[in-house]
Design a protein around this motif. Structure first.
Motif, PDB file in Angstrom:
ATOM      1  N   LEU A   1      48.415 101.235 107.424  1.00 36.68           N
ATOM      2  CA  LEU A   1      48.738 101.524 108.826  1.00 36.68           C
ATOM      3  C   LEU A   1      47.490 102.040 109.565  1.00 36.68           C
ATOM      4  CD1 LEU A   1      50.912 101.844 111.048  1.00 36.68           C
ATOM      5  CD2 LEU A   1      51.459 104.074 110.084  1.00 36.68           C
ATOM      6  N   ILE A   2      46.752 102.908 108.915  1.00 35.72           N
ATOM      7  CA  ILE A   2      45.564 103.475 109.558  1.00 35.72           C
ATOM      8  C   ILE A   2      44.460 102.425 109.670  1.00 35.72           C
ATOM      9  CG2 ILE A   2      43.797 105.290 109.396  1.00 35.72           C
ATOM     10  CD1 ILE A   2      46.914 106.053 110.072  1.00 35.72           C
ATOM     11  N   ASP A   3      44.342 101.550 108.665  1.00 37.41           N
ATOM     12  CA  ASP A   3      43.389 100.436 108.778  1.00 37.41           C
ATOM     13  C   ASP A   3      43.689  99.615 110.027  1.00 37.41           C
ATOM     14  OD1 ASP A   3      42.026 101.098 106.523  1.00 37.41           O
ATOM     15  OD2 ASP A   3      42.869  99.515 105.251  1.00 37.41           O
ATOM     16  N   LEU A   4      44.974  99.441 110.268  1.00 41.98           N
ATOM     17  CA  LEU A   4      45.389  98.655 111.437  1.00 41.98           C
ATOM     18  C   LEU A   4      45.051  99.408 112.729  1.00 41.98           C
ATOM     19  CD1 LEU A   4      47.110  96.084 112.227  1.00 41.98           C
ATOM     20  CD2 LEU A   4      49.041  97.633 112.357  1.00 41.98           C
ATOM     21  N   LEU A   5      45.406 100.684 112.765  1.00 43.90           N
ATOM     22  CA  LEU A   5      45.211 101.466 114.001  1.00 43.90           C
ATOM     23  C   LEU A   5      43.736 101.702 114.304  1.00 43.90           C
ATOM     24  CD1 LEU A   5      48.109 104.052 113.513  1.00 43.90           C
ATOM     25  CD2 LEU A   5      47.929 102.425 115.398  1.00 43.90           C
ATOM     26  N   THR A   6      42.904 101.732 113.264  1.00 36.96           N
ATOM     27  CA  THR A   6      41.471 101.964 113.498  1.00 36.96           C
ATOM     28  C   THR A   6      40.696 100.656 113.633  1.00 36.96           C
ATOM     29  OG1 THR A   6      41.170 102.144 111.110  1.00 36.96           O
ATOM     30  CG2 THR A   6      41.381 104.208 112.343  1.00 36.96           C
ATOM     31  N   GLY A   7      41.411  99.542 113.583  1.00 38.97           N
ATOM     32  CA  GLY A   7      40.764  98.258 113.810  1.00 38.97           C
ATOM     33  C   GLY A   7      40.065  97.689 112.587  1.00 38.97           C
TER      34      GLY A   7
ATOM     35  N   ARG B   1      56.799  85.618 109.752  1.00 36.05           N
ATOM     36  CA  ARG B   1      57.089  84.821 110.953  1.00 36.05           C
ATOM     37  C   ARG B   1      57.862  85.664 111.968  1.00 36.05           C
ATOM     38  NH1 ARG B   1      60.345  80.465 112.899  1.00 36.05           N
ATOM     39  NH2 ARG B   1      61.879  80.591 111.236  1.00 36.05           N
ATOM     40  N   TYR B   2      58.824  86.445 111.465  1.00 28.69           N
ATOM     41  CA  TYR B   2      59.599  87.300 112.372  1.00 28.69           C
ATOM     42  C   TYR B   2      58.676  88.331 113.036  1.00 28.69           C
ATOM     43  CZ  TYR B   2      62.966  90.766 114.006  1.00 28.69           C
ATOM     44  OH  TYR B   2      63.677  91.643 114.794  1.00 28.69           O
ATOM     45  N   CYS B   3      57.866  89.006 112.214  1.00 30.01           N
ATOM     46  CA  CYS B   3      56.974  90.055 112.752  1.00 30.01           C
ATOM     47  C   CYS B   3      55.984  89.460 113.751  1.00 30.01           C
ATOM     48  CB  CYS B   3      56.215  90.755 111.632  1.00 30.01           C
ATOM     49  SG  CYS B   3      57.251  91.787 110.603  1.00 30.01           S
ATOM     50  N   LYS B   4      55.453  88.318 113.393  1.00 28.52           N
ATOM     51  CA  LYS B   4      54.443  87.694 114.253  1.00 28.52           C
ATOM     52  C   LYS B   4      55.051  87.287 115.591  1.00 28.52           C
ATOM     53  CE  LYS B   4      50.645  84.486 113.538  1.00 28.52           C
ATOM     54  NZ  LYS B   4      50.049  83.506 112.631  1.00 28.52           N
ATOM     55  N   THR B   5      56.225  86.681 115.532  1.00 28.00           N
ATOM     56  CA  THR B   5      56.875  86.229 116.765  1.00 28.00           C
ATOM     57  C   THR B   5      57.204  87.419 117.663  1.00 28.00           C
ATOM     58  OG1 THR B   5      57.871  84.444 115.512  1.00 28.00           O
ATOM     59  CG2 THR B   5      58.809  84.866 117.684  1.00 28.00           C
ATOM     60  N   ASP B   6      57.665  88.499 117.042  1.00 33.12           N
ATOM     61  CA  ASP B   6      58.076  89.663 117.828  1.00 33.12           C
ATOM     62  C   ASP B   6      56.931  90.639 118.082  1.00 33.12           C
ATOM     63  OD1 ASP B   6      60.729  89.302 118.538  1.00 33.12           O
ATOM     64  OD2 ASP B   6      61.283  91.299 117.853  1.00 33.12           O
ATOM     65  N   GLN B   7      55.725  90.284 117.597  1.00 31.81           N
ATOM     66  CA  GLN B   7      54.564  91.192 117.710  1.00 31.81           C
ATOM     67  C   GLN B   7      54.908  92.574 117.135  1.00 31.81           C
ATOM     68  OE1 GLN B   7      51.148  90.357 119.057  1.00 31.81           O
ATOM     69  NE2 GLN B   7      52.199  88.653 118.070  1.00 31.81           N
ATOM     70  N   LEU B   8      55.554  92.522 115.983  1.00 29.48           N
ATOM     71  CA  LEU B   8      55.985  93.733 115.288  1.00 29.48           C
ATOM     72  C   LEU B   8      54.944  94.036 114.216  1.00 29.48           C
ATOM     73  CD1 LEU B   8      58.348  95.735 114.968  1.00 29.48           C
ATOM     74  CD2 LEU B   8      59.506  94.028 113.578  1.00 29.48           C
TER      75      LEU B   8
ATOM     76  N   PHE C   1      47.654  90.131 112.502  1.00 28.72           N
ATOM     77  CA  PHE C   1      48.017  88.838 111.942  1.00 28.72           C
ATOM     78  C   PHE C   1      46.792  87.939 111.993  1.00 28.72           C
ATOM     79  CE2 PHE C   1      51.856  90.554 113.944  1.00 28.72           C
ATOM     80  CZ  PHE C   1      52.616  90.736 112.795  1.00 28.72           C
ATOM     81  N   PRO C   2      45.947  87.993 110.935  1.00 23.86           N
ATOM     82  CA  PRO C   2      44.726  87.188 110.963  1.00 23.86           C
ATOM     83  C   PRO C   2      45.065  85.711 111.047  1.00 23.86           C
ATOM     84  CG  PRO C   2      45.084  88.156 108.797  1.00 23.86           C
ATOM     85  CD  PRO C   2      46.130  88.710 109.690  1.00 23.86           C
ATOM     86  N   PRO C   3      44.291  84.958 111.828  1.00 23.73           N
ATOM     87  CA  PRO C   3      44.589  83.526 111.904  1.00 23.73           C
ATOM     88  C   PRO C   3      44.416  82.879 110.532  1.00 23.73           C
ATOM     89  CG  PRO C   3      42.507  84.068 112.993  1.00 23.73           C
ATOM     90  CD  PRO C   3      43.134  85.348 112.611  1.00 23.73           C
ATOM     91  N   ALA C   4      45.296  81.966 110.234  1.00 26.38           N
ATOM     92  CA  ALA C   4      45.228  81.301 108.926  1.00 26.38           C
ATOM     93  C   ALA C   4      43.922  80.534 108.821  1.00 26.38           C
ATOM     94  CB  ALA C   4      46.414  80.351 108.784  1.00 26.38           C
TER      95      ALA C   4
ATOM     96  N   HIS D   1      57.975  96.938 103.292  1.00 27.28           N
ATOM     97  CA  HIS D   1      57.256  97.364 104.497  1.00 27.28           C
ATOM     98  C   HIS D   1      56.141  96.369 104.779  1.00 27.28           C
ATOM     99  CE1 HIS D   1      59.133 101.302 103.583  1.00 27.28           C
ATOM    100  NE2 HIS D   1      59.222 101.326 104.894  1.00 27.28           N
ATOM    101  N   PHE D   2      56.063  95.966 106.021  1.00 29.49           N
ATOM    102  CA  PHE D   2      54.965  95.095 106.458  1.00 29.49           C
ATOM    103  C   PHE D   2      54.077  95.848 107.426  1.00 29.49           C
ATOM    104  CE2 PHE D   2      55.201  90.716 105.060  1.00 29.49           C
ATOM    105  CZ  PHE D   2      56.417  90.705 104.397  1.00 29.49           C
ATOM    106  N   VAL D   3      52.776  95.792 107.179  1.00 25.08           N
ATOM    107  CA  VAL D   3      51.797  96.295 108.140  1.00 25.08           C
ATOM    108  C   VAL D   3      50.936  95.076 108.468  1.00 25.08           C
ATOM    109  CG1 VAL D   3      49.985  97.958 108.615  1.00 25.08           C
ATOM    110  CG2 VAL D   3      51.803  98.542 106.998  1.00 25.08           C
ATOM    111  N   GLY D   4      51.165  94.492 109.646  1.00 22.96           N
ATOM    112  CA  GLY D   4      50.573  93.183 109.905  1.00 22.96           C
ATOM    113  C   GLY D   4      51.114  92.223 108.864  1.00 22.96           C
ATOM    114  N   ASP D   5      50.211  91.525 108.160  1.00 19.99           N
ATOM    115  CA  ASP D   5      50.704  90.605 107.128  1.00 19.99           C
ATOM    116  C   ASP D   5      50.564  91.191 105.727  1.00 19.99           C
ATOM    117  OD1 ASP D   5      47.997  90.450 106.850  1.00 19.99           O
ATOM    118  OD2 ASP D   5      47.920  88.250 106.737  1.00 19.99           O
ATOM    119  N   ARG D   6      50.234  92.488 105.631  1.00 19.66           N
ATOM    120  CA  ARG D   6      50.188  93.141 104.317  1.00 19.66           C
ATOM    121  C   ARG D   6      51.567  93.730 104.016  1.00 19.66           C
ATOM    122  NH1 ARG D   6      45.027  96.965 105.143  1.00 19.66           N
ATOM    123  NH2 ARG D   6      45.219  97.423 102.931  1.00 19.66           N
ATOM    124  N   TYR D   7      52.004  93.594 102.765  1.00 21.17           N
ATOM    125  CA  TYR D   7      53.351  94.091 102.477  1.00 21.17           C
ATOM    126  C   TYR D   7      53.395  94.963 101.226  1.00 21.17           C
ATOM    127  CZ  TYR D   7      53.725  90.346  99.010  1.00 21.17           C
ATOM    128  OH  TYR D   7      53.522  89.526  97.937  1.00 21.17           O
ATOM    129  N   PHE D   8      54.409  95.809 101.172  1.00 19.83           N
ATOM    130  CA  PHE D   8      54.611  96.761 100.089  1.00 19.83           C
ATOM    131  C   PHE D   8      56.110  96.748  99.788  1.00 19.83           C
ATOM    132  CE2 PHE D   8      51.250  97.864 102.935  1.00 19.83           C
ATOM    133  CZ  PHE D   8      50.164  98.093 102.099  1.00 19.83           C
TER     134      PHE D   8
END
Lengths: 232, 328
Positions: free
Chosen positions: B292-298, B244-251, B303-306, B199-206
């Protein structure tokens, strides 16, 4: 030089009649691929990046251009479909779209419809949000469940096809020149070659009331313009 | 404030809402399952403002009021014409809004949308460098008889996004081959190994590795041992391809499924853009929900810039093509 072959993909001979009539009037031979009652999706082969697709024994790679409009399959009547019928519909539709999606994008007219699946470009609200972003005046939508089964009265809408090619020419009126450019930019962004834009006059100004990428609303004259523009 | 829309009777949506409630995160729920009891449903779309307003029995959801959105939208037959029309309209308008708004939506309808079509989806994933299993859609009995055999060397599943249990092409399935006339199906050579779900939430994965004696680990079978689950770390190249896939697709939230062979070859099955993740989340101590909640609450950005490395500062025209004109 081998003569170019064109295909009209439609669900039945009762659909897209303006386009088929236009092909005949223009004297352009075309292969009619009717998905009803049955089209066999023979093989979509994904080995080693090689894709060969046959529909009813005809390789779709052989066509210079395929005219595609809508979901290729539907229920034959209004009764509640069975679980099996729902599954068959989904599977046939996605197998068919997979076949089209293997072709180069410039080979399918309105290829954006193939790639948008069922979520965006089949959606009036999406069209309107996007055209509004491009700076066009669009009609707001109001929905009320209490009256939703009453048919809408759209007799005051004028439909005009907008085409991306032919130096951004537009057939029909009363489109304003600034609207043409905006719609063409939208078409280019979403992989569409043409749409029918429905306009209504509001306080003397044209506003977008509907956008349709479905050939069923075309007149024969409009269909001829689209065919000539896209293939000649 | 987060707006969540889905069916509370559905396990994943209910899991998200429970997590939000338990952790006192400000949110509102539009339960699509409750619509069939409503006496009034109104939808106002203001395209010039890019806004959407939905009223259900006097309760107003003004979409401008929310900072982020979590949607699990799909159609369920309401068995009454006006409710079916209302639900279709509501889903279409929310889709259109989700696609158009600049605010955070998990996920936009176009993000990862190719998943609706397994064949096309795999072709797309190949473009990101993922290894895929050779795939065939067969609708012709003749073609199927030429390619397949009844010895269990192929598996079969559906072509669309409708959930089907993966099955082995054995003598029983092979004997049904004439039914391909009714609807085509998707076939792949059978590959053995463990499954990995990431599972990817932004660039964090599990990531979790699943060892299973079943052909399709998602479906329980009486006479096979229970699945074994263990956290795992995918190879860096796989992680990079997923991002890369998630970032390109804004997933922003996705579930990737892999088959990993004994030789450590990673074959991708799919990337699910609307992952049913609750069982994985429970085994991970709700770490996925927290992300997921960290993402939704900002609290995190998708996808933080490198971080800019010194070598990144070199301009396009290299220094050897820029004579030094500094006076000596």
């Amino acid at each position: 030089m081998q003569k170019k072959r064109f295909a009209l993909i439609r669900r039945s001979a009762e659909e897209q009649t303006a386009l088929s009539a236009a092909f005949l009037e223009l004297g352009i031979p075309f292969t009619d691929i009717c998905t009803e009652p049955q089209v066999v999706i023979d093989t979509v082969d994904g080995r080693n990046g090689q894709v060969t697709v046959f529909l009813d024994g005809v390789s779709i790679q052989d066509f210079a251009l395929l005219f595609y409009f809508n979901f290729p399959f539907r229920f034959g009547d209004m009764r509640k479909p069975t679980r099996d019928e729902l599954f068959i519909l989904q599977e046939k539709t996605q197998a068919f779209l997979a076949a089209l999606a293997t072709l180069p994008r410039n080979r399918v007219v309105n290829t954006g419809l193939v790639f948008s699946w069922n979520k965006t470009l089949q959606n009036q609200s999406f069209f309107k949000h996007e055209l509004s972003k491009f700076g066009l005046a669009v009609e707001n939508e109001h929905f009320q469940m209490e009256t939703c089964l009453v048919p809408a009265t759209d007799h005051d809408i004028d439909y005009s096809p907008v085409l991306l090619k032919a130096d951004r020419q537009i057939a029909g009126d009363p489109l304003i020149p600034s609207g043409r450019d905006k719609i063409c930019r939208f078409l280019a962004l979403y992989g569409l070659d043409w749409v029918l834009v429905g306009w209504r006059k509001k306080e003397g100004q044209p506003v977008v009331a509907k956008v349709i990428a479905d050939g069923n609303h075309l007149t024969i004259i409009q269909a001829k313009i689209i065919i000539e523009t896209l293939i000649l | 404030m987060i707006l969540t829309i889905g069916y509370l009777s559905e396990r994943t949506f209910s899991h998200v809402v429970s997590y939000l409630t338990k952790n006192k995160i400000a949110h509102q729920v539009l339960d699509l399952g409750s619509l069939r009891k409503a006496t009034s449903i109104r939808i106002e779309e203001d395209f010039s403002q890019g806004n959407l307003c939905i009223q259900v029995d006097g309760h107003t959801y003004d979409f401008f009021d929310y900072n982020a959105y979590y949607f699990r939208l799909f159609y369920v037959n309401q068995h009454q014409d006006e409710y079916n029309v209302a639900l279709s309209k509501l889903i279409a308008t929310v889709y259109a809004f989700a696609e158009s708004t600049r605010k955070l939506v998990v996920n936009r309808p176009s993000a990862g949308a190719s998943n609706i079509n397994k064949f096309r989806h795999l072709l797309e994933l190949q473009n990101y460098g993922f290894k895929t299993i050779p795939t065939f859609i067969l609708g012709s009995v003749w073609s199927a008889q030429n390619l397949l055999d009844p010895k269990g060397s192929y598996i079969v599943k559906g072509c669309s996004s409708m959930k089907t249990k993966t099955a082995l092409v054995d003598p029983h399935i092979f004997s049904r081959i004439r039914r391909l006339d009714t609807a085509p199906a998707l076939f792949q050579p059978r590959i053995t190994g463990d499954e990995v779900r990431v599972h990817f939430v932004g660039d964090r994965y599990f990531a979790e590795r699943i060892s299973s004696a079943r052909l399709d680990y998602r479906f329980a079978e009486e006479d096979t041992p229970a699945n074994k689950f263990a956290p795992c770390t995918p190879p860096p190249q796989i992680i990079a391809q997923c991002i890369r896939y998630c970032k390109t697709d804004q997933l922003y939230f996705a579930g990737f499924d892999f088959k990993v062979t004994a030789e450590d070859e990673w074959y991708i099955f799919e990337c699910n853009p609307m992952p049913g993740y609750e069982t994985y989340d429970k085994r991970a101590g709700t770490a996925i929900s927290a992300a997921l909640i960290d993402l939704l609450t900002g609290k995190t950005v998708p996808f933080p810039p490198a971080a800019l490395q010194p070598e990144d500062r070199e301009p396009f025209i290299p220094s050897y093509n820029r004579p030094d004109v500094t006076p000596s």
